[in-house]
Design a protein around this motif. Sequence first.
Motif, mmCIF file in Angstrom:
data_model
loop_
_atom_site.group_PDB
_atom_site.id
_atom_site.type_symbol
_atom_site.label_atom_id
_atom_site.label_comp_id
_atom_site.label_asym_id
_atom_site.label_seq_id
_atom_site.Cartn_x
_atom_site.Cartn_y
_atom_site.Cartn_z
ATOM 1 N N MET A 1 0.845 -1.186 0.000
ATOM 2 C CA MET A 1 0.000 0.000 0.000
ATOM 3 C C MET A 1 0.885 1.243 0.000
ATOM 4 S SD MET A 1 -2.906 -1.300 -0.147
ATOM 5 C CE MET A 1 -4.172 -0.121 0.122
ATOM 6 N N SER A 2 0.378 2.280 -0.564
ATOM 7 C CA SER A 2 1.140 3.521 -0.608
ATOM 8 C C SER A 2 0.599 4.504 0.436
ATOM 9 C CB SER A 2 1.066 4.129 -2.002
ATOM 10 O OG SER A 2 -0.255 4.483 -2.301
ATOM 11 N N ASP A 3 1.414 5.476 0.739
ATOM 12 C CA ASP A 3 1.023 6.479 1.720
ATOM 13 C C ASP A 3 0.285 7.641 1.073
ATOM 14 O OD1 ASP A 3 4.157 5.942 3.344
ATOM 15 O OD2 ASP A 3 2.216 5.087 3.832
ATOM 16 N N THR A 4 0.173 7.632 -0.255
ATOM 17 C CA THR A 4 -0.516 8.717 -0.952
ATOM 18 C C THR A 4 -1.660 8.154 -1.780
ATOM 19 O OG1 THR A 4 0.973 8.615 -2.854
ATOM 20 C CG2 THR A 4 1.565 10.128 -1.086
ATOM 21 N N VAL A 5 -2.650 8.991 -2.015
ATOM 22 C CA VAL A 5 -3.769 8.632 -2.883
ATOM 23 C C VAL A 5 -3.916 9.720 -3.938
ATOM 24 C CG1 VAL A 5 -5.021 7.300 -1.149
ATOM 25 C CG2 VAL A 5 -5.422 9.739 -1.335
ATOM 26 N N LYS A 6 -4.481 9.347 -5.074
ATOM 27 C CA LYS A 6 -4.702 10.319 -6.138
ATOM 28 C C LYS A 6 -6.098 10.903 -5.996
ATOM 29 C CE LYS A 6 -1.597 8.207 -9.442
ATOM 30 N NZ LYS A 6 -1.464 7.617 -10.778
ATOM 31 N N MET A 7 -6.187 12.221 -6.141
ATOM 32 C CA MET A 7 -7.466 12.906 -6.052
ATOM 33 C C MET A 7 -7.584 13.885 -7.209
ATOM 34 S SD MET A 7 -7.899 13.549 -1.966
ATOM 35 C CE MET A 7 -9.684 13.551 -2.029
ATOM 36 N N LYS A 8 -8.803 14.056 -7.708
ATOM 37 C CA LYS A 8 -9.061 15.002 -8.785
ATOM 38 C C LYS A 8 -9.685 16.244 -8.185
ATOM 39 C CE LYS A 8 -12.207 13.951 -11.834
ATOM 40 N NZ LYS A 8 -12.963 13.536 -13.015
ATOM 41 N N LEU A 9 -9.097 17.404 -8.484
ATOM 42 C CA LEU A 9 -9.599 18.658 -7.935
ATOM 43 C C LEU A 9 -10.990 18.977 -8.469
ATOM 44 C CD1 LEU A 9 -6.419 20.923 -8.170
ATOM 45 C CD2 LEU A 9 -7.384 19.877 -6.143
ATOM 46 N N THR A 10 -11.852 19.455 -7.600
ATOM 47 C CA THR A 10 -13.191 19.892 -7.993
ATOM 48 C C THR A 10 -13.338 21.395 -7.776
ATOM 49 O OG1 THR A 10 -14.025 19.388 -5.780
ATOM 50 C CG2 THR A 10 -14.239 17.660 -7.453
ATOM 51 N N PHE A 11 -12.262 22.037 -7.307
ATOM 52 C CA PHE A 11 -12.281 23.457 -6.993
ATOM 53 C C PHE A 11 -10.874 23.998 -7.236
ATOM 54 C CE2 PHE A 11 -14.725 26.749 -5.033
ATOM 55 C CZ PHE A 11 -13.811 27.600 -4.449
ATOM 56 N N PRO A 12 -10.723 25.217 -7.744
ATOM 57 C CA PRO A 12 -9.376 25.753 -7.978
ATOM 58 C C PRO A 12 -8.553 25.825 -6.698
ATOM 59 C CG PRO A 12 -11.039 27.179 -8.950
ATOM 60 C CD PRO A 12 -11.768 26.165 -8.136
ATOM 61 N N ARG A 13 -7.258 25.552 -6.837
ATOM 62 C CA ARG A 13 -6.338 25.606 -5.689
ATOM 63 C C ARG A 13 -5.026 26.189 -6.182
ATOM 64 N NH1 ARG A 13 -2.335 22.055 -3.481
ATOM 65 N NH2 ARG A 13 -2.132 22.427 -1.250
ATOM 66 N N GLY A 14 -4.787 27.452 -5.886
ATOM 67 C CA GLY A 14 -3.584 28.120 -6.377
ATOM 68 C C GLY A 14 -3.620 28.201 -7.901
ATOM 69 N N LYS A 15 -2.582 27.701 -8.540
ATOM 70 C CA LYS A 15 -2.536 27.697 -10.011
ATOM 71 C C LYS A 15 -3.168 26.441 -10.592
ATOM 72 C CE LYS A 15 1.447 30.688 -10.492
ATOM 73 N NZ LYS A 15 2.776 30.872 -11.095
ATOM 74 N N GLN A 16 -3.534 25.479 -9.748
ATOM 75 C CA GLN A 16 -4.153 24.245 -10.214
ATOM 76 C C GLN A 16 -5.643 24.468 -10.440
ATOM 77 O OE1 GLN A 16 -2.930 21.938 -6.852
ATOM 78 N NE2 GLN A 16 -1.306 20.930 -8.016
ATOM 79 N N GLN A 17 -6.159 23.874 -11.500
ATOM 80 C CA GLN A 17 -7.552 24.049 -11.882
ATOM 81 C C GLN A 17 -8.341 22.766 -11.662
ATOM 82 O OE1 GLN A 17 -8.920 27.031 -12.806
ATOM 83 N NE2 GLN A 17 -6.887 27.801 -12.241
ATOM 84 N N PRO A 18 -9.679 22.868 -11.560
ATOM 85 C CA PRO A 18 -10.516 21.673 -11.395
ATOM 86 C C PRO A 18 -10.260 20.667 -12.514
ATOM 87 C CG PRO A 18 -11.806 23.637 -11.023
ATOM 88 C CD PRO A 18 -10.470 24.096 -11.531
ATOM 89 N N GLY A 19 -10.224 19.400 -12.147
ATOM 90 C CA GLY A 19 -9.977 18.332 -13.107
ATOM 91 C C GLY A 19 -8.544 17.825 -13.053
ATOM 92 N N GLU A 20 -7.637 18.591 -12.479
ATOM 93 C CA GLU A 20 -6.248 18.154 -12.372
ATOM 94 C C GLU A 20 -6.129 17.106 -11.272
ATOM 95 O OE1 GLU A 20 -3.075 21.041 -12.333
ATOM 96 O OE2 GLU A 20 -4.371 22.513 -13.322
ATOM 97 N N ILE A 21 -5.204 16.165 -11.470
ATOM 98 C CA ILE A 21 -4.968 15.098 -10.506
ATOM 99 C C ILE A 21 -3.826 15.508 -9.584
ATOM 100 C CG2 ILE A 21 -4.357 12.660 -10.231
ATOM 101 C CD1 ILE A 21 -7.021 13.082 -11.669
ATOM 102 N N VAL A 22 -4.040 15.347 -8.282
ATOM 103 C CA VAL A 22 -3.011 15.648 -7.292
ATOM 104 C C VAL A 22 -2.826 14.421 -6.402
ATOM 105 C CG1 VAL A 22 -3.405 18.132 -7.259
ATOM 106 C CG2 VAL A 22 -4.681 16.688 -5.709
#
Length: 69
Positions: A1-22
């Motif tokens: 198992m990893s310590d991180t999970v992938k999430m898709k943004l649903t709201f802008p965060r800094g320069k990142q836009q909705p739909g980007e994977i973090v």
Amino acid sequence: MSDTVKMKLTFPRGKQQPGEIVEVSAGEVHRWTGFAELVEDDPKADGAAKTLGDKNPTTGSQPHKAAGK
């Protein structure tokens, strides 16, 4: 198992836009509620969801007119 999970943004965060994977620490997922949603690691599932959305673009919470009005 990893310590991180992938999430898709649903709201802008800094320069990142909705739909980007973090990548988010597994212990921090609860803090991202409302800003991102979990992404499944299965690429086939993502493709199927996109295809279904393309076939029926009226799916969603669009209001319907009453008959005769």
